[in-house]
Design a protein around this motif. Structure first.
Motif, mmCIF file in Angstrom:
data_model
loop_
_atom_site.group_PDB
_atom_site.id
_atom_site.type_symbol
_atom_site.label_atom_id
_atom_site.label_comp_id
_atom_site.label_asym_id
_atom_site.label_seq_id
_atom_site.Cartn_x
_atom_site.Cartn_y
_atom_site.Cartn_z
ATOM 1 N N ALA A 517 89.849 35.216 -16.976
ATOM 2 C CA ALA A 517 89.931 36.565 -17.547
ATOM 3 C C ALA A 517 88.545 37.204 -17.651
ATOM 4 C CB ALA A 517 90.589 36.511 -18.927
ATOM 5 N N PHE A 518 87.529 36.370 -17.922
ATOM 6 C CA PHE A 518 86.169 36.902 -18.034
ATOM 7 C C PHE A 518 85.686 37.528 -16.721
ATOM 8 C CE2 PHE A 518 84.788 33.859 -21.700
ATOM 9 C CZ PHE A 518 85.541 34.613 -22.589
ATOM 10 N N GLU A 519 86.294 37.134 -15.600
ATOM 11 C CA GLU A 519 85.870 37.667 -14.306
ATOM 12 C C GLU A 519 86.438 39.059 -14.027
ATOM 13 O OE1 GLU A 519 84.911 34.417 -11.198
ATOM 14 O OE2 GLU A 519 86.947 33.973 -11.899
ATOM 15 N N TYR A 520 87.279 39.550 -14.939
ATOM 16 C CA TYR A 520 87.882 40.869 -14.741
ATOM 17 C C TYR A 520 87.334 41.899 -15.727
ATOM 18 C CZ TYR A 520 91.184 38.693 -11.553
ATOM 19 O OH TYR A 520 91.745 38.040 -10.488
ATOM 20 N N GLY A 521 86.080 41.711 -16.123
ATOM 21 C CA GLY A 521 85.445 42.721 -16.957
ATOM 22 C C GLY A 521 85.686 42.526 -18.436
ATOM 23 N N ALA A 522 85.137 41.452 -18.994
ATOM 24 C CA ALA A 522 85.278 41.199 -20.428
ATOM 25 C C ALA A 522 84.173 41.923 -21.190
ATOM 26 C CB ALA A 522 85.203 39.701 -20.711
ATOM 27 N N PRO A 523 84.511 42.693 -22.209
ATOM 28 C CA PRO A 523 83.481 43.393 -22.976
ATOM 29 C C PRO A 523 82.788 42.447 -23.948
ATOM 30 C CG PRO A 523 85.600 43.768 -23.995
ATOM 31 C CD PRO A 523 85.861 42.943 -22.754
ATOM 32 N N PRO A 524 81.566 42.755 -24.399
ATOM 33 C CA PRO A 524 80.987 42.005 -25.525
ATOM 34 C C PRO A 524 81.933 42.133 -26.724
ATOM 35 C CG PRO A 524 79.357 43.453 -24.511
ATOM 36 C CD PRO A 524 80.684 43.831 -23.924
ATOM 37 N N HIS A 525 82.182 41.030 -27.393
ATOM 38 C CA HIS A 525 83.136 41.089 -28.498
ATOM 39 C C HIS A 525 82.847 39.989 -29.516
ATOM 40 C CE1 HIS A 525 84.959 38.315 -25.539
ATOM 41 N NE2 HIS A 525 85.560 37.725 -26.573
ATOM 42 N N GLY A 526 83.419 40.153 -30.666
ATOM 43 C CA GLY A 526 83.258 39.170 -31.740
ATOM 44 C C GLY A 526 84.247 39.456 -32.838
ATOM 45 N N GLY A 527 84.319 38.559 -33.786
ATOM 46 C CA GLY A 527 85.301 38.772 -34.836
ATOM 47 C C GLY A 527 85.070 37.892 -36.037
ATOM 48 N N LEU A 528 86.057 37.903 -36.894
ATOM 49 C CA LEU A 528 85.989 37.154 -38.141
ATOM 50 C C LEU A 528 87.409 36.888 -38.605
ATOM 51 C CD1 LEU A 528 83.671 37.627 -41.147
ATOM 52 C CD2 LEU A 528 86.106 37.919 -41.551
ATOM 53 N N ALA A 529 87.613 35.738 -39.238
ATOM 54 C CA ALA A 529 88.912 35.429 -39.839
ATOM 55 C C ALA A 529 88.708 35.083 -41.309
ATOM 56 C CB ALA A 529 89.578 34.267 -39.109
ATOM 57 N N PHE A 530 89.441 35.778 -42.159
ATOM 58 C CA PHE A 530 89.469 35.440 -43.580
ATOM 59 C C PHE A 530 90.546 34.385 -43.812
ATOM 60 C CE2 PHE A 530 87.633 39.655 -43.786
ATOM 61 C CZ PHE A 530 86.792 39.627 -44.900
ATOM 62 N N GLY A 531 90.289 33.437 -44.688
ATOM 63 C CA GLY A 531 91.337 32.556 -45.173
ATOM 64 C C GLY A 531 92.084 33.270 -46.285
ATOM 65 N N LEU A 532 93.281 33.770 -45.983
ATOM 66 C CA LEU A 532 93.992 34.600 -46.957
ATOM 67 C C LEU A 532 94.337 33.823 -48.223
ATOM 68 C CD1 LEU A 532 95.371 37.295 -47.678
ATOM 69 C CD2 LEU A 532 97.444 36.419 -46.588
ATOM 70 N N ASP A 533 94.777 32.582 -48.082
ATOM 71 C CA ASP A 533 95.159 31.790 -49.260
ATOM 72 C C ASP A 533 93.982 31.663 -50.229
ATOM 73 O OD1 ASP A 533 97.734 31.046 -47.955
ATOM 74 O OD2 ASP A 533 96.400 29.915 -46.641
ATOM 75 N N ARG A 534 92.822 31.307 -49.691
ATOM 76 C CA ARG A 534 91.630 31.142 -50.517
ATOM 77 C C ARG A 534 91.164 32.475 -51.098
ATOM 78 N NH1 ARG A 534 90.197 26.930 -52.197
ATOM 79 N NH2 ARG A 534 90.224 25.900 -50.188
ATOM 80 N N LEU A 535 91.159 33.510 -50.264
ATOM 81 C CA LEU A 535 90.727 34.832 -50.724
ATOM 82 C C LEU A 535 91.575 35.309 -51.891
ATOM 83 C CD1 LEU A 535 89.112 37.488 -50.376
ATOM 84 C CD2 LEU A 535 90.826 38.175 -48.675
ATOM 85 N N VAL A 536 92.889 35.171 -51.761
ATOM 86 C CA VAL A 536 93.788 35.624 -52.820
ATOM 87 C C VAL A 536 93.551 34.834 -54.099
ATOM 88 C CG1 VAL A 536 96.210 35.744 -53.517
ATOM 89 C CG2 VAL A 536 95.540 36.504 -51.250
ATOM 90 N N ALA A 537 93.370 33.523 -53.972
ATOM 91 C CA ALA A 537 93.148 32.689 -55.161
ATOM 92 C C ALA A 537 91.879 33.127 -55.901
ATOM 93 C CB ALA A 537 93.061 31.222 -54.767
ATOM 94 N N ILE A 538 90.798 33.370 -55.168
ATOM 95 C CA ILE A 538 89.541 33.747 -55.817
ATOM 96 C C ILE A 538 89.653 35.126 -56.452
ATOM 97 C CG2 ILE A 538 87.103 34.253 -55.410
ATOM 98 C CD1 ILE A 538 87.199 32.114 -53.213
ATOM 99 N N LEU A 539 90.269 36.078 -55.734
ATOM 100 C CA LEU A 539 90.476 37.396 -56.327
ATOM 101 C C LEU A 539 91.354 37.295 -57.567
ATOM 102 C CD1 LEU A 539 91.061 39.602 -53.140
ATOM 103 C CD2 LEU A 539 88.968 39.403 -54.497
ATOM 104 N N GLY A 540 92.242 36.308 -57.585
ATOM 105 C CA GLY A 540 93.104 36.078 -58.735
ATOM 106 C C GLY A 540 92.462 35.247 -59.826
ATOM 107 N N GLY A 541 91.164 34.933 -59.672
ATOM 108 C CA GLY A 541 90.436 34.210 -60.717
ATOM 109 C C GLY A 541 90.662 32.724 -60.717
#
Length: 584
Positions: A517-541
């Motif tokens: 797929a990279f040979e067909y014009g891959a753009p520079p890209h990046g990302g991030l993943a949040f752990g929803l379970d952990r995030l919710v627990a911390i926001l919930g104290g």
């Protein structure tokens, strides 16, 4: 219509209104001539009254026979409550019941459906559907739904497109073991459940989606700790035509939005901390910065005397414990015993008291004078009334040990206030980690992480010094999100896979679809993943994720409610062309 109102909405403005309610019997109080019943649903509790002066004898008798958790429907009039309860939203009124219908009887529950229950964790997990009726669990699930909705709203408003990716995929090495699924139609072949949608979100960038997100289940077949689940939920995000700073800014925005909308907290600063500095100052890559106690490295001021413990150590490092000079000798001995526990693994601990008169008293006064101990205090930032705790040994091990001690002391000192939120970014991780057992390097994040610009040539000569274009978002001592700028060209990806030990044939077999797929014009890209379970627990104290998951597994990866995993019969095994080879 089973109900005209719910059990949490009626108040004095509804007096003299005829209503219909339905729910569960929370509890009842029988005085003979009058019966009160607390009726509960998701929204709250309303008190029902059956009064012999205004209610038929037959109706009172039926009310007296109601058991806990019976499902009932009642009709009646809202009246003013004689003895009001200011702690309940419905505490000013009660329902004078004129009609009672039992919709379903209930066995006596194995534990009380109360905020403070008499049920242990095991029994509550077995009867999780009952546990969910309790406010702590119910409210945690409602809170999770609120957080999830805010995530969707924010990302959608920022132009992210929600795209679902497959659950039945190809097994690829991403760090943990895959859960595998046999294919009936393709004999002898297997799908894997995704550890993350990593390759698919990269392919979506190749496909021109530009901004993608997904709230997605992920699966890892790994040994479980107390707060880890074999299936978990990620807020998975990817962006094209971006650099690291674009990613950090985008997800600082999401985090700020959640803290404000969910917790009513404004957060301005998201400090950036290099991975190397995080390890040097805090001993781990997810430091809690709500409090101080930064590490002070003491080699230069401890390894000039005849104290062999320090002289033979790769690292001597200490922290200042605020107000710790008030600890008795017995309390300090307990602290030493704590660090010597197998879970921490230290051989011992040296300490120095910072006395009120400006002098110092240490457990190694035989080797170190007042000037030496003053330097310990200066380097660790200790003040009068503090206690300096010092560990020594192999660098990585002693940092981990002191980090554990720092967190334990902060807990004891009440420095980890769940209502205070202190986010930060940890950046510039090592690209590779050395496996001490095999002597081979593996990717610290995953094989698709890009090295920092200009460092790819170091992979041959100094692989341990190559930094990844990677970042983790940390909140209150917990990693809540992580990601990287990805490799987006076939040549660099091939070099990376080579250094991870893949032959050309193995690389093509495992990742050929992505590299093609990279040979067909891959753009520079990046990302991030949040752990929803952990995030919710911390926001919930909280810091435990289990109560924020509707049907969690236990520490053995079992669902004790439905008794899974479970054997399958021989007919199913034959259909899948499988034969069991169980260890005795």
């Amino acid at each position: 219509m089973y109900r005209s109102h719910n059990c949490g909405e009626l108040n004095a403005s509804h007096i003299n209104t005829e209503v219909t309610l339905a729910g569960w019997v929370q509890k009842s109080r029988d005085k003979g001539f009058i019966v009160w019943v607390d009726l509960r649903d998701r929204y709250g509790i309303t008190q029902l009254v059956f009064d012999e002066e205004r209610t038929s004898k037959e109706l009172i008798e039926r009310a007296q026979n109601l058991g806990r958790e019976f499902v009932i429907q009642v009709k009646g009039k809202v009246i003013e409550r004689a003895s009001k309860n200011p702690n309940m939203p419905t505490g000013d009124i009660e329902i004078l019941v004129s009609e009672l219908n039992i919709l379903n009887e209930a066995k006596l529950p194995p534990f009380t459906i109360e905020d403070k229950t008499d049920g242990g964790e095991d029994i509550r997990m077995k009867y999780r559907y009952l546990d969910i009726r309790r406010n702590p669990v119910k409210n945690s699930l409602i809170f999770r739904a609120k957080v999830t909705q805010e995530v969707r709203n924010y990302l959608s408003n920022e132009g992210f497109i929600e795209v679902e990716t497959p659950y039945l995929i190809k097994s690829t090495p991403e760090g943990a073991r895959d859960f595998v699924v046999p294919s009936r139609m393709n004999e002898g072949q297997f799908y894997a459940l995704p550890q993350s949608p990593q390759t698919f979100k990269q392919l979506l960038m190749v496909g021109g989606m530009d901004k993608y997100f997904q709230i997605v289940k992920c699966f890892r077949d790994e040994d479980l700790r107390a707060d880890r689940q074999p299936e978990f939920t990620q807020i998975d995000c990817e962006m094209a035509f971006i650099e690291q700073e674009d990613i950090l800014n985008a997800f600082e925005g999401l985090t700020r939005h959640l803290l404000k909308e969910v917790n009513g907290v404004e957060v301005d600063k998201f400090p950036r901390l290099l991975y190397d500095d995080a390890m040097r100052l805090y001993g781990n890559d997810k430091p809690d910065i709500r409090f101080g106690m930064q590490f002070g490295e003491l080699n230069a001021v401890t390894q000039h005397k005849d104290f062999g413990v320090f002289n033979n150590a790769e690292l001597v490092v200490g922290i200042a414990v605020p107000g710790g000079n008030s600890y008795t000798r017995k309390e300090i001995d307990k602290l030493i015993d704590w660090v010597k526990r197998p879970q921490v693994g230290a051989l011992g601990m040296i300490y120095s008291r910072c006395n009120d008169d400006g002098t110092y008293k240490s457990s190694v006064d035989k080797f170190y004078n007042q000037d030496d101990l003053a330097k310990w205090a200066e380097i660790t930032g200790a003040k009068t009334g503090d206690l300096v705790c010092v560990l020594s040994g192999e660098t990585n091990k002693v940092r981990a040990q002191l980090s554990a001690l720092r967190m334990e002391l902060a807990e004891r000192l009440g420095l980890r206030n769940p209502k205070i939120f202190a986010p930060l970014w940890v950046i510039d991780f090592p690209l590779l980690e050395l496996d001490e057992e095999t002597g081979h390097y593996h990717a610290m994040h995953h094989p698709f992480t890009s090295p920092k610009p200009g460092q790819i040539e170091l992979l041959d000569s100094k692989p341990s010094e190559v930094k990844a274009n990677a970042y983790d978002l940390v909140l209150n001592g917990n990693e809540i999100g992580g990601g990287s700028i990805r490799i987006h060209d076939k040549t660099t990806q091939a070099i990376m896979l080579k250094h991870l030990g893949f032959t050309e044939e193995e690389a093509k077999a495992q990742f050929g679809f992505l590299m093609d797929a990279f040979e067909y014009g891959a753009p520079p890209h990046g990302g991030l993943a949040f752990g929803l379970d952990r995030l919710v627990a911390i926001l919930g104290g909280q810091e435990t994720i289990r109560d924020f998951i509707a049907f969690p597994k236990n520490n053995s990866g079992r669902d004790v409610m439905i008794d899974a995993p479970a054997p399958i019969d021989d007919e199913q095994l034959n259909e899948l062309s499988l034969k069991l080879n169980l260890k005795s």
